[in-house]
Structure formats: C-alpha cells, structure tokens
Design a protein around this motif. Structure first.
Motif, PDB file in Angstrom:
ATOM      1  N   TYR A   1       0.818  -1.207   0.000  1.00 35.78           N
ATOM      2  CA  TYR A   1       0.000   0.000   0.000  1.00 35.78           C
ATOM      3  C   TYR A   1       0.856   1.263   0.000  1.00 35.78           C
ATOM      4  N   PHE A   2       2.042   1.194   0.605  1.00 35.62           N
ATOM      5  CA  PHE A   2       2.946   2.342   0.588  1.00 35.62           C
ATOM      6  C   PHE A   2       3.343   2.693  -0.843  1.00 35.62           C
ATOM      7  N   GLU A   3       3.645   1.661  -1.647  1.00 38.56           N
ATOM      8  CA  GLU A   3       4.036   1.897  -3.034  1.00 38.56           C
ATOM      9  C   GLU A   3       2.883   2.521  -3.833  1.00 38.56           C
ATOM     10  N   LYS A   4       1.659   2.058  -3.567  1.00 39.19           N
ATOM     11  CA  LYS A   4       0.508   2.633  -4.263  1.00 39.19           C
ATOM     12  C   LYS A   4       0.354   4.116  -3.922  1.00 39.19           C
ATOM     13  N   LEU A   5       0.465   4.433  -2.615  1.00 39.17           N
ATOM     14  CA  LEU A   5       0.339   5.827  -2.204  1.00 39.17           C
ATOM     15  C   LEU A   5       1.459   6.681  -2.785  1.00 39.17           C
ATOM     16  N   ARG A   6       2.639   6.116  -2.872  1.00 39.31           N
ATOM     17  CA  ARG A   6       3.772   6.864  -3.421  1.00 39.31           C
ATOM     18  C   ARG A   6       3.549   7.166  -4.907  1.00 39.31           C
ATOM     19  N   ASP A   7       3.023   6.171  -5.635  1.00 37.81           N
ATOM     20  CA  ASP A   7       2.728   6.395  -7.054  1.00 37.81           C
ATOM     21  C   ASP A   7       1.679   7.500  -7.228  1.00 37.81           C
ATOM     22  N   ILE A   8       0.652   7.474  -6.359  1.00 33.95           N
ATOM     23  CA  ILE A   8      -0.368   8.524  -6.412  1.00 33.95           C
ATOM     24  C   ILE A   8       0.254   9.881  -6.113  1.00 33.95           C
ATOM     25  N   GLU A   9       1.140   9.924  -5.102  1.00 31.51           N
ATOM     26  CA  GLU A   9       1.782  11.180  -4.725  1.00 31.51           C
ATOM     27  C   GLU A   9       2.581  11.774  -5.883  1.00 31.51           C
ATOM     28  N   ILE A  10       3.326  10.916  -6.579  1.00 33.01           N
ATOM     29  CA  ILE A  10       4.142  11.376  -7.706  1.00 33.01           C
ATOM     30  C   ILE A  10       3.259  11.914  -8.829  1.00 33.01           C
ATOM     31  N   LEU A  11       2.178  11.186  -9.152  1.00 38.87           N
ATOM     32  CA  LEU A  11       1.279  11.626 -10.212  1.00 38.87           C
ATOM     33  C   LEU A  11       0.624  12.963  -9.878  1.00 38.87           C
ATOM     34  N   VAL A  12       0.178  13.099  -8.613  1.00 32.97           N
ATOM     35  CA  VAL A  12      -0.459  14.349  -8.191  1.00 32.97           C
ATOM     36  C   VAL A  12       0.527  15.505  -8.283  1.00 32.97           C
ATOM     37  N   GLN A  13       1.762  15.287  -7.793  1.00 31.78           N
ATOM     38  CA  GLN A  13       2.765  16.346  -7.810  1.00 31.78           C
ATOM     39  C   GLN A  13       3.104  16.762  -9.239  1.00 31.78           C
ATOM     40  N   GLN A  14       3.252  15.775 -10.117  1.00 31.32           N
ATOM     41  CA  GLN A  14       3.570  16.085 -11.512  1.00 31.32           C
ATOM     42  C   GLN A  14       2.454  16.894 -12.164  1.00 31.32           C
ATOM     43  N   GLN A  15       1.199  16.521 -11.906  1.00 26.42           N
ATOM     44  CA  GLN A  15       0.075  17.234 -12.504  1.00 26.42           C
ATOM     45  C   GLN A  15      -0.031  18.654 -11.967  1.00 26.42           C
ATOM     46  N   ILE A  16       0.216  18.827 -10.654  1.00 25.64           N
ATOM     47  CA  ILE A  16       0.188  20.166 -10.069  1.00 25.64           C
ATOM     48  C   ILE A  16       1.261  21.055 -10.689  1.00 25.64           C
ATOM     49  N   GLU A  17       2.450  20.489 -10.922  1.00 24.10           N
ATOM     50  CA  GLU A  17       3.535  21.264 -11.524  1.00 24.10           C
ATOM     51  C   GLU A  17       3.177  21.676 -12.960  1.00 24.10           C
ATOM     52  N   VAL A  18       2.510  20.771 -13.695  1.00 23.04           N
ATOM     53  CA  VAL A  18       2.081  21.103 -15.055  1.00 23.04           C
ATOM     54  C   VAL A  18       1.079  22.253 -15.023  1.00 23.04           C
ATOM     55  N   LEU A  19       0.099  22.165 -14.111  1.00 22.85           N
ATOM     56  CA  LEU A  19      -0.916  23.213 -14.007  1.00 22.85           C
ATOM     57  C   LEU A  19      -0.303  24.543 -13.583  1.00 22.85           C
ATOM     58  N   GLU A  20       0.640  24.481 -12.626  1.00 19.39           N
ATOM     59  CA  GLU A  20       1.302  25.713 -12.180  1.00 19.39           C
ATOM     60  C   GLU A  20       2.061  26.365 -13.329  1.00 19.39           C
ATOM     61  N   GLY A  21       2.667  25.525 -14.188  1.00 17.96           N
ATOM     62  CA  GLY A  21       3.378  26.066 -15.342  1.00 17.96           C
ATOM     63  C   GLY A  21       2.452  26.764 -16.315  1.00 17.96           C
ATOM     64  N   GLU A  22       1.164  26.369 -16.302  1.00 17.23           N
ATOM     65  CA  GLU A  22       0.169  26.996 -17.165  1.00 17.23           C
ATOM     66  C   GLU A  22      -0.626  28.083 -16.446  1.00 17.23           C
ATOM     67  N   GLY A  23      -0.217  28.364 -15.198  1.00 11.59           N
ATOM     68  CA  GLY A  23      -0.909  29.389 -14.425  1.00 11.59           C
ATOM     69  C   GLY A  23      -2.260  28.940 -13.909  1.00 11.59           C
ATOM     70  N   LYS A  24      -2.448  27.638 -13.767  1.00  6.05           N
ATOM     71  CA  LYS A  24      -3.725  27.092 -13.314  1.00  6.05           C
ATOM     72  C   LYS A  24      -3.555  26.367 -11.988  1.00  6.05           C
ATOM     73  N   ASP A  25      -4.674  25.929 -11.450  1.00  6.91           N
ATOM     74  CA  ASP A  25      -4.655  25.174 -10.189  1.00  6.91           C
ATOM     75  C   ASP A  25      -5.834  24.204 -10.206  1.00  6.91           C
ATOM     76  N   ASP A  26      -5.755  23.189  -9.350  1.00  4.75           N
ATOM     77  CA  ASP A  26      -6.831  22.212  -9.240  1.00  4.75           C
ATOM     78  C   ASP A  26      -7.030  21.907  -7.759  1.00  4.75           C
ATOM     79  N   GLN A  27      -8.150  22.313  -7.189  1.00  6.03           N
ATOM     80  CA  GLN A  27      -8.390  22.161  -5.769  1.00  6.03           C
ATOM     81  C   GLN A  27      -8.485  20.692  -5.368  1.00  6.03           C
TER      82      GLN A  27
END
Length: 251
Positions: A193-219
């Motif tokens: 379960y730790f590995e699953k949560l880590r994969d989710i964390e990485i995906l969320v962080q990557q998507q947030i960085e993409v949105l920030e680069g476009e000047g957007k956000d996702d609550q």
C-alpha cells in the motif's frame, strides 16, 4: 577505485563528529543530509533527525534530502525504498557516491557539525533487522539455551519437570515462528500500500507542476495532496525554522 567501508566510516565520523560503526546506519538518512550541509551550509538541520529510530523518521529525512537535491539541481536518483531498509550493499553504494560528490564540491571551508545540529543528539541509529533473522532460529535457539541452562539435571537422578519444560520451549518456538510469519505478511502488505500511495503522490505532484506552469490550479489535486501529507500524533515532522531550502514535500 571505490573507497572501502572502513575508509568511508572514518571519513564520515570525522566530518560529522558522530560514531557510526556500520554503513547500514546511514540508512536513517541523517548523515547523508548533514554531508550535504557541510557542502552548502543551508540544509534545514532542524528537520533532520540524526538519531531516528523508526522507518517513517528515515523517510522524513530522505524527503528533506530530496528537497535539497531539487533546490540544488542535483541530478541523482535517491533509492529511498532500498536505503531505508538499512541494507549494507545499497547504503555502501550510495555512500560511495556521496563521498565522490563531497570530494568534487566541498570548498574546504570550516564546518562545525555539532553547532549545525544545535546540540541535537546524534547517537548511531539502530538498523532494522530482517524478520528472517528471527525465523532462522536465533530467537528460538536462545530460548532453548535459556531453558537448558536453567534446568540442569541434578546428579543422581532426572529432573521431574524437564520433559514438560522441553515441551513448553517447543510450544514457544512454534509461537515465535507463527508470529514472525504474521509480521512478515503485515510488512509486505504495508509495503504494497505504501508503493501505491507513493505512485499517487508522484502523479499528483507532476500534474500540479504542469498546471502551475500553465498558471492554473486544481483544488481536488490540492486536497488529495493534503491528505497524503497529513500526519497524526507521534508522526509529525519537525517544522523548519526559516530554512532557505524549499520546504515543498516531494517524494
């Protein structure tokens, strides 16, 4: 040619004024963080637990280290999952890399490791013993030895309770094996379960960085990230005191 374990430990203990006896102890992450601090002088040492005792504390130290790598643009993967298991080979290879990195980047400036730790204890961390050690017989054998040493047969006759004592020891050995097997299963489930949560964390962080680069956000993504980083009593990571390193948690 790679430095030997003895040479690496001597260098590490002298640089940080600690008393590590095994390379495996580096798996707590604290020493790695302070080696980087000796180079840059701005690592948030208030967040580093040099005497960490638990794996979640080790992981917190490596999160600090990952932030350092990100801030300093150090292009080197940190095999956190392997290092926190405190295995000799994994930590030896990473410590050899740390030593080469230090040799290439340390400017020769004076460094006071105790002052940088603000007097915080730096006792050598206990390495995590694999469960197989118990199952292989060290625990039960000790029990048998204890039973025999305390149950010597008197001269001239048999001890009346010796058979029952031996049976009780065998029963305890069986219980130890069953508990060890159960613990191993729990550890595998935790890692799963730790590995699953880590994969989710990485995906969320990557998507947030993409949105920030476009000047957007996702609550929704922010809420997921908040859940991932939430803590409970006994598991808090110490707050940094105005450290210059980016405090964003990335893993």
């Amino acid at each position: 040619m790679a430095a030997s374990r003895t040479d690496l430990l001597a260098w590490l203990n002298d640089l940080l004024q600690i008393n590590y006896t095994k390379v495996e102890q580096c798996g707590s992450g604290g020493a790695y963080c302070q080696v980087l601090d000796s180079i840059y002088g701005d690592v948030p040492m208030t967040r580093v637990k040099m005497n960490a005792k638990h794996e979640y504390e080790y992981i917190a130290n490596f999160k600090v280290m990952q932030n350092i790598f990100k801030a300093k643009k150090i292009d080197k993967p940190i095999p956190v999952e392997k290092l926190v298991k405190c295995k000799m080979q994994d930590n030896l290879e990473f410590l050899q890399w740390i030593k080469r990195f230090w040799d290439a980047n340390y400017g020769g400036q004076g460094y006071d490791p105790v002052a940088r730790r603000k007097g915080a204890p730096a006792d050598p961390p206990a390495t995590i013993a694999p469960l197989s050690t118990t199952r292989s017989g060290s625990g039960p054998n000790l029990s048998v030895a204890g039973g025999r040493s305390g149950g010597r047969t008197p001269v001239g006759g048999h001890r009346s309770g010796s058979a029952q004592s031996h049976e009780a020891v065998l029963h305890l050995q069986t219980q130890v094996k069953e508990l060890s097997s159960h613990l191993e299963g729990l550890e595998k489930e935790r890692d799963f379960y730790f590995e699953k949560l880590r994969d989710i964390e990485i995906l969320v962080q990557q998507q947030i960085e993409v949105l920030e680069g476009e000047g957007k956000d996702d609550q929704t993504l922010r809420d997921i990230q908040k859940i991932l980083y939430s803590t409970e009593e006994g598991f808090e990571v110490p707050e940094a005191g105005g450290a210059p390193i980016d405090e964003e948690e990335t893993f």
